[in-house]
Design an enzyme around this catalytic site. Structure first.
Site, PDB file in Angstrom:
ATOM      1  N   CYS A 113      45.221 -11.604  52.007  1.00 52.89           N
ATOM      2  CA  CYS A 113      46.477 -10.862  51.890  1.00 52.89           C
ATOM      3  C   CYS A 113      47.502 -11.601  51.032  1.00 52.89           C
ATOM      4  O   CYS A 113      48.493 -11.005  50.606  1.00 52.89           O
ATOM      5  CB  CYS A 113      47.055 -10.584  53.264  1.00 52.89           C
ATOM      6  SG  CYS A 113      45.873  -9.826  54.378  1.00 52.89           S
ATOM      7  N   HIS A 253      54.437  -9.323  53.515  1.00 57.13           N
ATOM      8  CA  HIS A 253      53.124  -8.690  53.608  1.00 57.13           C
ATOM      9  C   HIS A 253      53.159  -7.694  54.762  1.00 57.13           C
ATOM     10  O   HIS A 253      53.646  -8.004  55.853  1.00 57.13           O
ATOM     11  CB  HIS A 253      52.053  -9.757  53.838  1.00 57.13           C
ATOM     12  CG  HIS A 253      50.739  -9.181  54.250  1.00 57.13           C
ATOM     13  ND1 HIS A 253      50.133  -8.160  53.559  1.00 57.13           N
ATOM     14  CD2 HIS A 253      49.911  -9.466  55.301  1.00 57.13           C
ATOM     15  CE1 HIS A 253      48.994  -7.845  54.150  1.00 57.13           C
ATOM     16  NE2 HIS A 253      48.845  -8.621  55.212  1.00 57.13           N
ATOM     17  N   ASN A 283      47.689  -1.845  56.605  1.00 55.26           N
ATOM     18  CA  ASN A 283      47.531  -3.157  55.982  1.00 55.26           C
ATOM     19  C   ASN A 283      46.505  -3.054  54.846  1.00 55.26           C
ATOM     20  O   ASN A 283      45.303  -2.967  55.090  1.00 55.26           O
ATOM     21  CB  ASN A 283      47.065  -4.168  57.044  1.00 55.26           C
ATOM     22  CG  ASN A 283      46.904  -5.567  56.469  1.00 55.26           C
ATOM     23  OD1 ASN A 283      46.971  -5.773  55.267  1.00 55.26           O
ATOM     24  ND2 ASN A 283      46.678  -6.525  57.345  1.00 55.26           N
TER      25      ASN A 283
HETATM   26  N1  ACO Z   1      43.837   1.177  70.811  1.00 58.25           N
HETATM   27  C1  ACO Z   1      44.040   1.026  72.139  1.00 58.25           C
HETATM   28  N2  ACO Z   1      43.899  -0.167  72.751  1.00 58.25           N
HETATM   29  C2  ACO Z   1      43.564  -1.234  72.004  1.00 58.25           C
HETATM   30  C3  ACO Z   1      43.336  -1.124  70.617  1.00 58.25           C
HETATM   31  C4  ACO Z   1      43.485   0.144  70.034  1.00 58.25           C
HETATM   32  N3  ACO Z   1      43.299   0.353  68.709  1.00 58.25           N
HETATM   33  N4  ACO Z   1      43.019  -2.352  70.142  1.00 58.25           N
HETATM   34  C5  ACO Z   1      43.050  -3.185  71.187  1.00 58.25           C
HETATM   35  N5  ACO Z   1      43.365  -2.514  72.309  1.00 58.25           N
HETATM   36  C6  ACO Z   1      43.505  -3.035  73.662  1.00 58.25           C
HETATM   37  C7  ACO Z   1      42.744  -4.313  73.884  1.00 58.25           C
HETATM   38  O1  ACO Z   1      41.386  -4.040  74.191  1.00 58.25           O
HETATM   39  C8  ACO Z   1      43.493  -4.916  75.023  1.00 58.25           C
HETATM   40  O2  ACO Z   1      43.078  -4.305  76.226  1.00 58.25           O
HETATM   41  P1  ACO Z   1      42.766  -5.171  77.530  1.00 58.25           P
HETATM   42  O3  ACO Z   1      44.091  -5.831  77.863  1.00 58.25           O
HETATM   43  O4  ACO Z   1      42.332  -4.138  78.514  1.00 58.25           O
HETATM   44  O5  ACO Z   1      41.706  -6.138  77.114  1.00 58.25           O
HETATM   45  C9  ACO Z   1      44.933  -4.502  74.801  1.00 58.25           C
HETATM   46  O6  ACO Z   1      44.870  -3.388  73.887  1.00 58.25           O
HETATM   47  C10 ACO Z   1      45.800  -5.574  74.198  1.00 58.25           C
HETATM   48  O7  ACO Z   1      45.090  -6.166  73.111  1.00 58.25           O
HETATM   49  P2  ACO Z   1      45.702  -7.322  72.262  1.00 58.25           P
HETATM   50  O8  ACO Z   1      44.698  -7.740  71.229  1.00 58.25           O
HETATM   51  O9  ACO Z   1      46.261  -8.371  73.156  1.00 58.25           O
HETATM   52  O10 ACO Z   1      46.914  -6.563  71.548  1.00 58.25           O
HETATM   53  P3  ACO Z   1      48.036  -7.138  70.612  1.00 58.25           P
HETATM   54  O11 ACO Z   1      49.348  -6.773  71.144  1.00 58.25           O
HETATM   55  O12 ACO Z   1      47.784  -8.569  70.258  1.00 58.25           O
HETATM   56  O13 ACO Z   1      47.828  -6.286  69.313  1.00 58.25           O
HETATM   57  C11 ACO Z   1      46.894  -6.505  67.109  1.00 58.25           C
HETATM   58  C12 ACO Z   1      46.601  -6.373  68.599  1.00 58.25           C
HETATM   59  C13 ACO Z   1      47.638  -5.244  66.669  1.00 58.25           C
HETATM   60  C14 ACO Z   1      45.584  -6.612  66.373  1.00 58.25           C
HETATM   61  C15 ACO Z   1      47.777  -7.726  66.887  1.00 58.25           C
HETATM   62  O14 ACO Z   1      47.227  -8.867  67.503  1.00 58.25           O
HETATM   63  C16 ACO Z   1      47.931  -8.014  65.408  1.00 58.25           C
HETATM   64  O15 ACO Z   1      48.533  -7.268  64.689  1.00 58.25           O
HETATM   65  N6  ACO Z   1      47.418  -9.151  64.948  1.00 58.25           N
HETATM   66  C17 ACO Z   1      47.466  -9.495  63.561  1.00 58.25           C
HETATM   67  C18 ACO Z   1      46.231  -9.007  62.950  1.00 58.25           C
HETATM   68  C19 ACO Z   1      46.406  -8.641  61.513  1.00 58.25           C
HETATM   69  O16 ACO Z   1      47.413  -8.161  61.072  1.00 58.25           O
HETATM   70  N7  ACO Z   1      45.325  -8.842  60.794  1.00 58.25           N
HETATM   71  C20 ACO Z   1      45.275  -8.413  59.475  1.00 58.25           C
HETATM   72  C21 ACO Z   1      44.684  -9.400  58.592  1.00 58.25           C
HETATM   73  S1  ACO Z   1      45.635 -10.824  58.365  1.00 58.25           S
HETATM   74  C22 ACO Z   1      47.039 -10.301  57.848  1.00 58.25           C
HETATM   75  O17 ACO Z   1      47.088  -9.330  57.170  1.00 58.25           O
HETATM   76  C23 ACO Z   1      48.195 -11.042  58.222  1.00 58.25           C
END
Ligand code: ACO
Length: 326
Positions: A113, A253, A283
């Protein structure tokens, strides 16, 4: 100050729109969860016959048209991408072929990214050193080809697109006031595509194991993204001897609204100065910053003399920030 000018911008976004409601029919998710946790409402998906170089060529054509120049007059093409057309040659070379141009240097930057800002840093150095005069820096991705569409933790996040900037020698006061970039390869396995390269060549087993798709520890990425993006931009602002208040436009980003907000607040920039195209496109990895830049440019949000701050974080991990006098 490194004197360069971004004389024009452009973008190419595939026509097909995939909404959160569409995703509700594909995996166990909801519009509410995606909107609350990420800020994304919809994303673009490339057509079957479109690869990353088609998107990059489209963005360069648009930027060149906006600059009033022909793509053949470029003396460099730098493509930031993680979703290359082929392992070799580079997507930049495929992009030349799609544009029907040749002769100028063409290379890819693999910085996830952060690819566009890494490319801008390279283009700036090449122009300031006198090696090049007019470079197209592009961020382009077809993330939809490396997604596991059954994995709700990743498939809701990404989209396809490309954005380009034409970078030339400085005009008037324009230039890069300061920049900051870095990487920590020790964290590579936290966000990667395991198979398809020399570590794990493609095999029946790798395909069955979905090892050609994005593998990500979302929470860990989140924490590092906030610290690295805000750290890079804060250091760049300090090095430019300005303050967050002096910044006219802030383009982080576009990965997750919560990451973008945290970076903005830590940089001390007011909310109305932040560009947010995340709800429309998701993203798009290396493409998010140049697409957001182009849309800001089209909307007239940048005037000569304005201060633009951009900051990114990506697989690697890599990070970068640039403070640009427009
Ligand atoms: N729909 C519904 N529920 C979901 C989904 C979904 N799409 N995805 C995950 N969940 C659930 C999980 O299973 C979990 O359930 P559980 O508690 O029963 O196990 C719950 O939601 C919480 O999951 P977390 O992973 O803790 O959720 P979080 O608040 O951390 O959000 C996310 C997840 C959106 C991926 C966040 O961590 C994030 O944005 N991280 C950065 C990732 C990113 O942007 N990567 C891109 C590449 S790098 C970059 O561009 C910077």
């Amino acid at each position: 100050m490194k004197s360069i000018k971004i004389v024009a911008t452009g973008s190419y976004l595939p026509e097909k729109v995939l909404t959160n409601n569409d995703l509700e029919k594909m995996v166990d998710t909801s519009d509410e969860w995606i909107t609350e946790r990420t800020g994304i409402k919809e994303r673009r998906i490339a057509a079957e016959d479109e690869s990353t170089s088609d998107l990059c060529a489209g963005a360069i054509k648009d930027a060149c048209a906006n600059a009033g120049i022909d793509p053949s007059s470029l003396d460099g093409v730098i493509v930031g991408t993680s979703t290359t057309d082929t392992l070799f040659p580079s997507t930049a070379c495929w992009t030349q072929k799609k544009l029907g141009i040749k002769g100028m240097a063409a290379l890819d930057v693999s910085a996830g990214c952060s690819g566009f800002l890494y490319g801008l840093e390279l283009a700036t150095s090449l122009i300031v050193s006198g090696t090049s005069k007019r470079i197209a820096v592009v961020g382009g991705e077809v993330m939809s080809r490396v997604i596991n569409w059954k994995d709700r933790r990743t498939c809701v996040l990404f989209g396809d697109g490309a954005g380009a900037a034409i970078v030339t020698e400085g005009v008037g006061d324009s230039g890069v006031l300061a920049s900051n970039w870095g990487a920590d390869g020790n964290l590579a396995p936290i966000l990667y595509q395991p198979a398809g390269g020399s570590q794990q060549p493609a095999s029946h087993e790798s395909v069955d194991a979905m090892a050609h798709t994005v593998h990500m520890e979302g929470n860990t990425v989140f924490k590092h993204a906030v610290v690295a993006m805000s750290g890079a931009v804060t250091k760049a602002i300090e090095a430019a001897e300005v303050s967050g208040d002096d910044i006219d436009l802030f383009i982080p980003h576009q990965a997750n609204m919560r990451i973008m907000e945290a970076a903005r607040q830590r940089a001390g920039v007011d909310a109305e100065k932040m560009v947010n195209v995340l709800p429309k496109y998701g993203n798009m990895s290396a493409a998010t910053i140049p697409v957001a830049l182009h849309e800001s440019n089209l909307a007239g949000r940048l005037k000569d003399g304005d201060l633009l701050a951009m900051t990114a974080f990506g697989t690697g991990f890599t990070w970068g920030a640039s403070i640009v006098r427009w």
